[in-house]
Motif scaffolding. Structure first.
Motif, short mmCIF file in Angstrom:
data_model
loop_
_atom_site.label_atom_id
_atom_site.label_comp_id
_atom_site.label_asym_id
_atom_site.label_seq_id
_atom_site.Cartn_x
_atom_site.Cartn_y
_atom_site.Cartn_z
N LEU A 128 -29.94 -33.54 11.36
CA LEU A 128 -29.80 -32.46 12.34
C LEU A 128 -28.99 -31.30 11.77
O LEU A 128 -29.25 -30.14 12.10
N ASP A 129 -28.03 -31.59 10.91
CA ASP A 129 -27.25 -30.53 10.27
C ASP A 129 -28.14 -29.65 9.39
O ASP A 129 -27.84 -28.47 9.19
N ARG A 130 -29.22 -30.23 8.84
CA ARG A 130 -30.13 -29.47 7.98
C ARG A 130 -31.06 -28.58 8.78
O ARG A 130 -31.65 -27.63 8.24
N LEU A 131 -31.27 -28.90 10.04
CA LEU A 131 -32.23 -28.16 10.86
C LEU A 131 -31.48 -27.14 11.72
O LEU A 131 -30.68 -27.53 12.57
N PRO A 132 -31.73 -25.84 11.53
CA PRO A 132 -31.02 -24.84 12.31
C PRO A 132 -31.32 -24.95 13.81
O PRO A 132 -32.39 -25.43 14.21
N GLN A 133 -30.38 -24.50 14.61
CA GLN A 133 -30.54 -24.57 16.06
C GLN A 133 -31.79 -23.83 16.54
O GLN A 133 -32.40 -24.21 17.54
N SER A 134 -32.17 -22.78 15.81
CA SER A 134 -33.34 -22.00 16.23
C SER A 134 -34.65 -22.76 16.05
O SER A 134 -35.66 -22.42 16.67
N SER A 135 -34.64 -23.80 15.22
CA SER A 135 -35.85 -24.59 15.00
C SER A 135 -35.92 -25.68 16.07
O SER A 135 -35.79 -26.87 15.81
N ARG A 136 -36.19 -25.25 17.28
CA ARG A 136 -35.99 -26.11 18.44
C ARG A 136 -36.95 -27.30 18.50
O ARG A 136 -36.56 -28.41 18.85
#
Length: 538
Positions: A333-341
Motif C-alpha cells: 500500500l505504501d507503493r501505491l499512491p492515494q490517487s490510485s484508488r
C-alpha cells in the motif's frame, strides 16, 4: 533489390515474417534509420525482444548521426515502452522517455510530441501508478492530436484518459471514454493494429480492475476474434490472460486453468513482462484451490507483482503469521499512491483483515474507511461488497451480520462466485456467534455447493468445521450437485461416466465423491449409496 517501401507494405499488411526479412535486407544495403524502425516493429509482432530493442537502439543512433533530433526522439519514445515490455526495467524505460523529452524540447509541435505524451501516460499508469499524471499527459496528447488533425492519436489519448479516470475511481466517466475509444478503434479510426489492440486491451483491463466480469468477457471475445483474423499474436496472449482473470473471478476455474497454462507455455521463451501476469494469475487460482505449495512457487517467480504479494500475505495469514502478512500488505500500500484508488481498493479489504489480525486496529479502521469512500465513489457492486465485508471485520458478530448479508448480495450481483461463497462462510461464523444455527446452516449449504464445484479445498475444510459447529446432520450437508452425483453412484456409474453425464471434469467428480463419503461417514461408494437409500436421500 528489396525496397523500404515494399518492406513497409508487408508490415502494413500484417505479414510480420516477410516484413522482418525485407527490412533486414534493406539494413544490409543502407544505413537508413527508418529500416531499423520498421525491423523493430516487425520483431515486436514476432515477440523477438532482442531484435526489437536492438533495432530501435540502432535507429536512434542512425538518426543522431544524421542530426535528425525528431527521428531520434521518436526512436527513444518507442524504446521507453519496449524496454519495459521486454524486461529491461523501469529505470531504463524512464531514461529513454526523458531522453526523448530533451530531444523534443524546442522543436515545432509534431505527432512525435503527441506520442511522447501517450507514452508518459502509459508509464505513469503502469510504473508510477499515478492516474493524475497519466490523465494530464493523456489530455495533452489528445489536444496535440486535435490541433494537428491526427485522428488515431486523438483516439488513443481519449482511451488513456479513460484508463486514468477509472484508476482514480471515476468509473462512469472513464468507461464512457473507453467505450467511445474502442468503438472508434475497431471501426477503422486507428490504422496501426498495435494501437488498435492496445486500446481494446485497456478497456478489458479496466473492466477487470472494476470487477465488471460480464463486460470484460464480452470484450475479450470481440478482441480475440480481431486478433485471430489479423494475426495479432502478442495482443491475443494479453487478451487470454485478461480473460483467464475474468474466469478466475467468475468461478470458471477449469477454463481459467486451461487458458493460463496455455499462455504460459506459449510465452515460455518470451521476454515480455506479460508472462508474469499469467504466472501470478495461475498462482492466485492455485491458492484459491487450496494448492498452496504450487501457489507459493508461482508467486515466487514474480515476487514484486502486487497480486503475488497479496497472495503470499493471504497464505501467511492462513498459517497464523498475521504480523508478516501485515508487513507485506503495508509495504504494498505504501507503493501505491492515494490517487490510485481502484488499484489500492484491490488490496484494502485484505489490508483490513491482516491489520486487525496483527492487532493494529487503528490502521485497520483507516483502511476500511478508505475502501468505503472508494466504493461509494465508484458505486460498483464488487467494491461495495468488499467495503461491507471489511466493515464487518471491525464490529461485533451481531453488527457484522447485516453487513455480510449486504456483501453476499453485492458479490452475487457482480457474478463473483468464489467471493460470494467465501463471504457466506464468514457470515455463517457470525451467525453461529449469535446462536442463529438455522441461518448458519442455510448459508453453509449454499457456500459448500459452490466451493465443491470449484474444488476450493481450504474453504471446504472450513465449511465442514463450521457445519459441525452448526450441528448440521450429515445428510443435510449434501449439496444439490452432490445429490446428483450420489444418485448416479447408486446406479453403478463410474467417475468418467458421471463426468460425461453431468458435463463435469473427472477431477470435479472425484472431489464430489470424496465429499459425499466424508459427509455421510462412509468408506465406500456402495456404503454411501446404501446409506442414502435407507436415509431416504434418493
Amino acid at each position: 533489390m528489396t525496397s523500404l517501401s515494399s518492406a513497409q507494405a508487408a508490415l502494413d499488411a500484417g505479414s510480420w515474417q516477410v516484413a522482418r526479412t525485407e527490412f533486414l535486407a534493406v539494413t544490409k544495403e543502407t544505413a537508413d534509420p527508418l529500416a531499423y524502425e520498421g525491423l523493430a516493429q516487425a520483431a515486436w509482432w514476432l515477440d523477438d525482444g532482442i531484435m526489437c530493442v536492438g533495432s530501435r537502439e540502432t535507429a536512434y543512433r542512425r538518426h543522431r548521426e544524421r542530426g535528425d533530433a525528431l527521428g531520434a526522439a521518436r526512436a527513444a519514445t518507442s524504446l521507453a515502452w519496449d524496454s519495459l515490455l521486454f524486461g529491461h526495467g523501469e529505470a531504463v524505460a524512464l531514461g529513454w522517455w526523458t531522453r526523448a523529452e530533451s530531444l523534443l524540447d524546442g522543436l515545432e509541435e509534431s505527432a512525435e510530441h503527441g506520442w511522447h505524451a501517450v507514452r508518459e501516460a502509459e508509464l505513469a499508469s503502469d510504473v508510477g501508478h499515478d492516474p493524475e499524471r497519466a490523465l494530464t499527459a493523456a489530455v495533452r496528447a489528445s489536444a496535440i492530436a486535435h490541433r494537428l488533425g491526427l485522428e488515431d492519436l486523438e483516439v488513443v489519448g481519449m482511451a488513456l484518459q479513460g484508463v486514468a479516470l477509472t484508476s482514480a475511481g471515476d468509473v462512469t466517466a472513464g468507461m464512457t471514454k473507453l467505450d467511445a475509444s474502442v468503438a472508434a478503434a475497431t471501426s477503422g479510426d486507428i490504422a496501426d493494429p498495435m494501437w488498435m489492440g492496445k486500446v481494446c486491451c485497456w478497456l478489458i483491463i479496466a473492466c477487470n480492475r472494476n470487477k465488471d466480469v460480464t463486460r470484460a468477457a464480452d470484450w475479450c471475445r470481440r478482441v480475440e476474434a480481431i486478433c485471430a483474423e489479423r494475426n495479432l499474436t502478442p495482443l491475443f496472449n494479453v487478451c487470454r490472460i485478461q480473460y483467464a482473470s475474468v474466469q478466475v473471478a467468475r468461478g470458471s476455474w477449469s477454463e481459467a486453468e486451461e487458458e493460463l497454462t496455455g499462455v504460459i507455455e506459449r510465452l515460455s521463451g518470451s521476454q515480455r513482462a506479460s508472462r508474469l501476469d499469467a504466472v501470478v494469475q495461475l498462482g492466485e487460482l492455485r491458492r484459491r484451490q487450496g494448492r498452496v505449495d504450487e501457489a507459493k512457487a508461482l508467486f515466487a517467480q514474480a515476487e514484486f507483482h502486487p497480486l503475488a504479494i497479496a497472495g503470499l500475505a493471504r497464505i501467511q495469514l492462513a498459517n497464523g503469521d498475521a504480523v508478516s502478512a501485515w508487513a507485506a500488505i503495508r509495504g504494498l500500500l505504501d507503493r501505491l499512491p492515494q490517487s490510485s484508488r481502484v488499484l489500492r481498493a484491490d488490496v484494502l479489504h485484505l489490508g483490513v483483515v491482516v491489520a486487525h489480525a496483527a492487532g493494529d486496529g487503528e490502521q485497520a479502521q483507516l483502511l476500511a474507511d478508505e475502501l468505503r469512500a472508494t466504493a461509494e465513489t465508484t458505486r460498483t457492486d464488487s467494491l461495495l461488497a468488499s467495503a461491507s465485508a471489511a466493515d464487518a471485520v471491525l464490529v461485533s458478530a451481531a453488527a457484522a451480520v447485516p453487513l455480510l448479508l449486504e456483501a453476499v448480495r453485492r458479490f452475487n450481483s457482480a457474478g463473483l462466485q468464489f467471493d460470494e461463497a467465501h463471504t457466506r462462510l464468514t457470515l455463517a461464523e457470525a451467525l453461529l456467534a449469535t446462536t442463529d444455527e438455522s441461518a448458519a446452516q442455510h448459508h453453509l449449504a449454499l457456500a459448500t455447493e459452490v466451493l465443491t464445484e470449484l474444488s476450493a479445498d481450504d474453504d471446504l475444510a472450513l465449511a465442514r468445521r463450521l457445519a459441525t459447529a452448526a450441528g448440521a446432520p450429515p445428510e443435510g450437508q449434501l449439496s444439490a450437485r452432490e445429490l446428483e452425483v450420489l444418485r448416479l453412484v447408486s446406479q453403478g456409474l463410474s467417475n468418467p461416466e458421471i463426468a460425461a453425464s453431468l458435463v463435469l471434469s473427472e477431477h470435479t467428480v472425484h472431489r464430489h465423491v470424496a465429499n459425499i463419503l466424508t459427509k455421510l461417514d462412509q468408506t465406500s461408494r456402495t456404503g454411501a449409496a446404501s446409506y442414502a437409500i435407507q436415509a431416504g436421500l434418493l
